[in-house]
Design a protein around this motif. Structure first.
Motif, short mmCIF file in Angstrom:
data_model
loop_
_atom_site.label_atom_id
_atom_site.label_comp_id
_atom_site.label_asym_id
_atom_site.label_seq_id
_atom_site.Cartn_x
_atom_site.Cartn_y
_atom_site.Cartn_z
N LEU A 1 0.92 -13.27 -6.49
CA LEU A 1 -0.25 -12.03 -6.88
C LEU A 1 0.16 -11.06 -5.78
CD1 LEU A 1 -2.70 -10.99 -8.21
CD2 LEU A 1 -3.89 -11.85 -6.12
N ILE A 2 0.44 -9.85 -6.43
CA ILE A 2 0.66 -8.58 -5.72
C ILE A 2 -0.36 -7.54 -5.56
CG2 ILE A 2 2.37 -6.64 -5.34
CD1 ILE A 2 4.35 -8.61 -7.00
N ILE A 3 -1.09 -7.55 -4.61
CA ILE A 3 -2.19 -6.62 -4.35
C ILE A 3 -1.63 -5.26 -4.07
CG2 ILE A 3 -4.27 -6.00 -2.85
CD1 ILE A 3 -5.01 -8.34 -4.64
N VAL A 4 -2.05 -4.46 -5.00
CA VAL A 4 -1.67 -2.95 -4.85
C VAL A 4 -2.63 -1.75 -4.37
CG1 VAL A 4 -0.54 -0.96 -6.01
CG2 VAL A 4 0.25 -3.29 -6.59
N SER A 5 -2.49 -1.25 -3.34
CA SER A 5 -3.58 -0.45 -2.80
C SER A 5 -2.92 0.90 -2.53
CB SER A 5 -4.28 -0.83 -1.63
OG SER A 5 -5.30 0.03 -1.33
N SER A 6 -3.61 2.04 -2.96
CA SER A 6 -3.17 3.21 -2.66
C SER A 6 -4.23 4.46 -1.97
CB SER A 6 -2.99 3.91 -4.22
OG SER A 6 -2.06 3.62 -4.72
N ARG B 1 1.13 -1.39 0.04
CA ARG B 1 -0.05 0.09 0.05
C ARG B 1 0.97 1.08 -0.08
NH1 ARG B 1 -3.66 2.40 4.81
NH2 ARG B 1 -5.36 3.65 3.57
N PHE B 2 0.48 2.20 -0.81
CA PHE B 2 1.20 3.66 -0.63
C PHE B 2 0.17 4.48 -0.10
CE2 PHE B 2 2.60 1.45 -4.76
CZ PHE B 2 3.84 1.04 -4.41
N GLU C 1 3.65 8.36 2.38
CA GLU C 1 4.65 8.28 2.95
C GLU C 1 5.94 8.06 2.31
OE1 GLU C 1 2.08 6.34 6.77
OE2 GLU C 1 3.21 5.24 5.29
N PRO C 2 7.20 8.16 2.73
CA PRO C 2 8.34 7.85 2.09
C PRO C 2 8.54 6.36 1.84
CG PRO C 2 8.76 9.54 3.80
CD PRO C 2 7.36 9.08 4.04
N THR C 3 7.69 5.65 2.78
CA THR C 3 8.11 4.26 2.66
C THR C 3 6.50 3.63 2.30
OG1 THR C 3 7.28 3.97 5.01
CG2 THR C 3 9.59 3.99 4.56
N ALA C 4 6.74 2.43 1.76
CA ALA C 4 5.42 1.68 1.29
C ALA C 4 5.16 0.57 2.36
CB ALA C 4 5.81 0.84 0.12
N ARG C 5 3.82 0.34 2.44
CA ARG C 5 3.65 -0.71 3.66
C ARG C 5 3.15 -2.07 3.20
NH1 ARG C 5 -0.84 3.09 7.01
NH2 ARG C 5 0.18 4.72 7.36
N LEU C 6 3.84 -3.07 3.54
CA LEU C 6 3.11 -4.46 3.27
C LEU C 6 2.70 -4.95 4.44
CD1 LEU C 6 6.91 -5.75 2.38
CD2 LEU C 6 5.30 -4.78 0.96
N TYR C 7 1.20 -5.16 4.20
CA TYR C 7 0.41 -5.72 5.43
C TYR C 7 0.54 -6.94 5.76
CZ TYR C 7 -1.73 -1.04 5.53
OH TYR C 7 -1.92 0.33 5.79
N VAL D 1 0.17 11.94 -2.63
CA VAL D 1 0.32 10.26 -2.38
C VAL D 1 0.76 9.82 -3.70
CG1 VAL D 1 -1.05 7.96 -2.36
CG2 VAL D 1 -1.88 10.03 -0.77
N ARG D 2 0.60 10.16 -4.76
CA ARG D 2 1.19 9.68 -6.28
C ARG D 2 2.63 10.07 -6.33
NH1 ARG D 2 -4.08 11.30 -8.29
NH2 ARG D 2 -3.38 13.41 -8.65
N GLU D 3 2.96 11.12 -5.67
CA GLU D 3 4.26 11.31 -5.96
C GLU D 3 5.22 10.67 -4.75
OE1 GLU D 3 4.53 15.66 -4.86
OE2 GLU D 3 3.75 16.48 -6.78
#
Length: 333
Positions: free
Chosen positions: A261-266, A204-205, A208-214, A278-280
């Motif tokens: 499968l990689i679920i991508v959430s923003s 998930r984006f 933040e400067p980091t991405a989140r792996l849930y 968020v996109r940046e």
């Protein structure tokens, strides 16, 4: 414990303030509770102690969205809720919004509910969590019997059962949870059989400067766990902190998101300027060479379904997505 008599005295000041503020109680016809379990009056033990509930509640105020969902799940009348990220009740609740919340009124933002508006609505019971409104507990208890869980999120199933106890809807809660878990198992079994036990990652984006792996301890992680879907090692429970729901990574560690499968959430803040932020923040990840070298199939999903609901209804919406993505029977009744 605040008794019914003392609550009436304490609430008078709040009600008076509501009238002075020009608040009016909405014209809501009470509905009859269904599937009553147990006797009233009853005392409900919860995070803040014990609350006496003199009669089976009909009109329910839920000050967290997960509890709003739970009220509808338990086929009770929602008369008050708070707003978070959007006005009104979310689409995934479907026809239940009209059936059980046709006259529901917002009492303000999640972070700052209006006590005056809530008092004017005159609910039979109030449900929330310490993490949300701990500082308001005494004032809420002066308005109506109030029941608090400690938190929301990963405790969503226990929270549904707590609300069910307060409403006398234990039978309904057990049936709805069992129905969901059975559906999750059926869909997961078909996915595993058809796709040879795929591993599913969630990234998930969130601006933040980091991405989140849930992790498996998050809401969406629990749904995948209930379905028996395998997860990457990077997204298993944190052995040092079992309450941790995510693993924050930098672009250099994108390999930790690898899966079949990689679920991508923003995160969608609902504001164009914030959405651009968020996109940046996601750009260093999406433009990274490592992003392109991930071998798993990437599927973008709706953030308001995978991250926000924390409820049985939201879990069913995730199962809908999984069945569609993997092309298996959705097992919808």
């Amino acid at each position: 414990m605040i008794t019914t008599q003392s609550r009436r005295v304490l609430a008078s000041a709040v009600v008076a303030a509501a009238l002075l503020a020009g608040c009016a109680s909405p014209d809501v016809e009470p509905t009859s509770p269904t599937a009553t379990q147990g006797d009233f009056p009853r005392t409900v033990e919860h995070f803040r102690g014990a609350t006496e509930i003199p009669a089976q509640p009909v009109r329910v105020a839920a000050l967290d969205s997960s509890y709003s969902d739970a009220v509808l799940l338990l086929e009770s009348e929602l008369v008050a809720h708070t707003d978070y990220r959007q006005d009104g009740l979310p689409e995934y609740l479907g026809a239940d919004r009209e059936t059980f919340a046709a006259e529901a009124v917002s009492v303000g933002e999640l972070s700052n509910p209006s006590l005056e508006r809530l008092a004017a609505i005159n609910p039979d019971v109030i449900i929330s969590a310490e993490v949300r409104h701990g500082e308001l507990y005494d004032q809420l208890s002066a308005i109506a019997p109030t029941v608090f869980s400690e938190t929301t999120g990963p405790t969503w199933k226990d929270n549904i059962r707590l609300l069910a106890e307060a409403l006398g809807k234990e039978v309904v809660a057990d049936a709805k949870l069992a129905e969901y878990e059975e559906r999750a198992q059926k869909i997961g079994a078909e996915i595993n059989a058809k796709h040879n036990n795929p591993v599913v990652s969630i990234i998930r984006f969130a601006g933040e400067p980091t991405a989140r792996l849930y992790r498996t301890t998050s809401f969406s992680g629990i749904v995948l766990e209930d379905a028996g879907i395998a997860r990457p090692d990077s997204q298993l429970a944190d052995p040092e902190n079992p309450t941790n729901i995510m693993n924050a990574i930098s672009p250099e560690n994108l390999h930790l998101a690898e899966a079949d499968l990689i679920i991508v959430s923003s995160y969608d803040p609902g504001d164009d300027k914030d959405a651009e932020s968020v996109r940046e923040a996601a750009q260093p990840f999406r433009a990274s060479r490592l992003w392109d070298t991930l071998e798993g199939r990437k599927v973008d999903v709706r953030d308001e379904v995978w991250m926000m609901p924390v409820s049985v209804q939201g879990a069913h919406a995730i199962l809908d997505n999984l069945a569609e993505i993997f092309d298996v029977d959705p097992h919808r009744n």
